[in-house]
Design a protein around this motif. Sequence first.
Motif, PDB file in Angstrom:
ATOM      1  N   GLY A 106       0.819  -1.212   0.000  1.00 12.21           N
ATOM      2  CA  GLY A 106       0.000   0.000   0.000  1.00 12.21           C
ATOM      3  C   GLY A 106       0.849   1.257   0.000  1.00 12.21           C
ATOM      4  N   LEU A 107       1.893   1.282   0.805  1.00 12.74           N
ATOM      5  CA  LEU A 107       2.780   2.448   0.844  1.00 12.74           C
ATOM      6  C   LEU A 107       3.490   2.634  -0.492  1.00 12.74           C
ATOM      7  CD1 LEU A 107       4.171   4.772   2.272  1.00 12.74           C
ATOM      8  CD2 LEU A 107       5.860   3.126   3.128  1.00 12.74           C
ATOM      9  N   LEU A 108       3.974   1.550  -1.089  1.00 14.78           N
ATOM     10  CA  LEU A 108       4.639   1.670  -2.394  1.00 14.78           C
ATOM     11  C   LEU A 108       3.677   2.220  -3.450  1.00 14.78           C
ATOM     12  CD1 LEU A 108       6.794  -1.590  -2.433  1.00 14.78           C
ATOM     13  CD2 LEU A 108       7.648   0.768  -2.486  1.00 14.78           C
ATOM     14  N   ARG A 109       2.418   1.785  -3.421  1.00 17.70           N
ATOM     15  CA  ARG A 109       1.441   2.331  -4.371  1.00 17.70           C
ATOM     16  C   ARG A 109       1.232   3.822  -4.130  1.00 17.70           C
ATOM     17  NH1 ARG A 109      -3.645  -0.558  -6.536  1.00 17.70           N
ATOM     18  NH2 ARG A 109      -2.993   0.691  -8.308  1.00 17.70           N
ATOM     19  N   ASP A 110       1.123   4.210  -2.863  1.00 14.54           N
ATOM     20  CA  ASP A 110       0.958   5.638  -2.547  1.00 14.54           C
ATOM     21  C   ASP A 110       2.146   6.455  -3.049  1.00 14.54           C
ATOM     22  OD1 ASP A 110      -1.456   5.091  -1.307  1.00 14.54           O
ATOM     23  OD2 ASP A 110      -0.616   5.124   0.719  1.00 14.54           O
ATOM     24  N   LEU A 111       3.339   5.957  -2.851  1.00 14.21           N
ATOM     25  CA  LEU A 111       4.541   6.664  -3.290  1.00 14.21           C
ATOM     26  C   LEU A 111       4.603   6.730  -4.816  1.00 14.21           C
ATOM     27  CD1 LEU A 111       7.156   5.264  -0.753  1.00 14.21           C
ATOM     28  CD2 LEU A 111       6.160   7.572  -0.802  1.00 14.21           C
TER      29      LEU A 111
END
Length: 179
Positions: free
Chosen positions: A170-175
């Motif tokens: 999820g964090l990688l997608r947000d970034l």
Amino acid sequence: MTLPDPATRDIRAIFERARTRLFGRLEGLTDAEYLWEPVGDCLSIRPGDDGVFRVAEMIPESVPGVPDPVTTIAWRVWHIGSLCLRGYVIHFFDDVPEFGDRDAWPGTAKEGLQALAEDWEHFTSRIAALGDERLLAPIGMGPGGWAEETYLKLALHALVEVSHHGGEIGLLRDLYLRT
């Protein structure tokens, strides 16, 4: 009224909730996001000389004082699907399906998520079929001292892996969406 197999019922419900959240978060994943390397020394899946995508490094060795490598969404999806869920089916159940080349992993987001969904189903259907008595009894097989542990502990360990790596996905997608 006593419900039959309440522990099995509850673990199935939690897995379904985790699946819904993870796959909801992965909806619309593009190949570019799947393989995005936010830093130069990422661990990922890459095509070999034979054109088959494989993970570059299974489990990175931690070095004191050196941060662990950053991994791609593809590596995290592979880790949850193949290394964890598929690996648990291979090591802890008698009725193992034919998986083919376990080290190979799809190089596209669509195929990677399909493989993850299949590995999820293989694992959760076996956990669901155990019933409480077997879920709470020692496994009786498996590497690294797991034979004495319960299937419930294995299922909870799988949920830890899903939540840990799912959060990172999820964090990688947000970034990625903000680059």
